[in-house]
Design an enzyme around this catalytic site. Sequence first.
Site, mmCIF file in Angstrom:
data_model
loop_
_atom_site.group_PDB
_atom_site.id
_atom_site.type_symbol
_atom_site.label_atom_id
_atom_site.label_comp_id
_atom_site.label_asym_id
_atom_site.label_seq_id
_atom_site.Cartn_x
_atom_site.Cartn_y
_atom_site.Cartn_z
ATOM 1 N N TYR A 157 0.831 -1.209 0.000
ATOM 2 C CA TYR A 157 0.000 0.000 0.000
ATOM 3 C C TYR A 157 0.861 1.253 0.000
ATOM 4 C CZ TYR A 157 -3.087 3.471 2.290
ATOM 5 O OH TYR A 157 -3.789 4.588 2.644
ATOM 6 N N ALA A 160 2.732 1.874 -3.239
ATOM 7 C CA ALA A 160 1.827 2.348 -4.308
ATOM 8 C C ALA A 160 1.455 3.815 -4.076
ATOM 9 C CB ALA A 160 0.570 1.480 -4.353
ATOM 10 N N LYS A 161 1.155 4.156 -2.847
ATOM 11 C CA LYS A 161 0.786 5.542 -2.524
ATOM 12 C C LYS A 161 1.962 6.486 -2.794
ATOM 13 C CE LYS A 161 -3.397 5.974 -0.567
ATOM 14 N NZ LYS A 161 -4.443 6.775 -1.245
ATOM 15 N N LEU A 204 -9.675 1.621 15.448
ATOM 16 C CA LEU A 204 -10.822 2.229 16.135
ATOM 17 C C LEU A 204 -12.073 1.357 15.992
ATOM 18 C CD1 LEU A 204 -11.961 5.048 17.459
ATOM 19 C CD2 LEU A 204 -13.079 5.168 15.249
ATOM 20 N N ARG A 227 0.311 6.051 17.615
ATOM 21 C CA ARG A 227 -0.335 6.799 16.546
ATOM 22 C C ARG A 227 -0.853 8.120 17.096
ATOM 23 N NH1 ARG A 227 1.764 3.114 14.244
ATOM 24 N NH2 ARG A 227 0.863 1.707 12.669
#
Length: 362
Positions: A157, A160-161, A204, A227
Amino acid sequence: MNLQLNDRSVTVAIVGCGGFIGSHLLDAVLERTRWRVFGVDLDFYRLQHRLNHERCEFLCADLASPEVVARIARCPLVINLAAICTPSRYMGEACEVIRSNYDHPATLADACAKSGSWLVHFSTSEIYGKTAAESGELFEDSTPAVFGPVTSSRWSYATAKLLAERYIAGLPGLRWTVVRPFNFIGPYMDFMPGVDGEGIPRVLANFSTALLRGEPLKLVNGGKAKRCFTSVHDAVDFLFALFMAGASESGTASGAASEVERNAEVFSQAFNVGNPENEVSIAELAAKMRQIYAEIRGVDVASLPDPQVVAGEEYYGAGYDDSMRRMPSVEKAQRLLGFRAATPIDVCLRESLTWFVKHYSV
Ligand code: UGA
């Protein structure tokens, strides 16, 4: 570019408008502006209350169709939120994840470069890669990115980003801004497994689900990763600060951006959007969510099951890896846009959990 908020002739395209961030952005655009919205997504369940809105046109499609891409790029402002962005899918569906996060955005960027639209592309804080526990603030324009090996499919991911960001930044003639979200949270985030989605959602929704079902919260590798959780409402405010600054660059904005450096450079920029004051470890997040949930339910926190430690690869599958800390520098957004996220983590969690309980208890 004419992007005055009260201009009825403006149509903005929101790609991924049915998703978590997109649905909040759509509401804000309808409430704070007179713009029309061209909304594209494959799923509209979060938008039931907007489907017949007179200023909205919705299309059930993805970016695989050249006609759809061309239609989107006719709008002067295009916000691309469409992505597969659930870590549990980065292992088993790497190719699909790469197509969604690189191929499609690159095609849309090509079309926007041709049409002259302003592309606001949602990237990710994950492009900073495999950050260590002792890593410090992450700066948009100077922090190097280090990723795990190709055998750690988790990084499909992020690579790719990052490639999409590089493509956008290298495309001649494109007017672009990249947004890097740092763990946005709020109502409508992700899904409840087995109810409106399958697999493992982000933390979450996963913790909220466990609390509602009376199951233990799972702390991956002990819950040591940290985070900076950020309210989705702050994220929407960031976007409006960006829209106003972008419009003022072309000299057409109203006085709304008066506190902001005039002619702030918002094009050809990547921005972190996060709340460094909300940093917690995942174990701390679990403790906060258990406490808030107990308060919402009016029960003793000791009556809830204790959290359980699980190994990452056992939980998510082979190829799982993690960033141990993601602390944004927010200096650039403050300097260029006058924006700083303000919602404390306890407020975000209480709002999210209250919504989750109400939404899924029905
Ligand atoms: C994910 C995406 O990959 C990012 O692109 C995205 O920007 C980011 O979410 C975001 O929401 O902004 P990550 O922060 O790793 O990245 O997402 P989560 O799945 O929410 O995991 C956060 C941490 O909690 C990780 O350390 C994970 O191992 C842990 N976790 C997750 C648990 O301990 N238990 C769970 O049940 C789920």
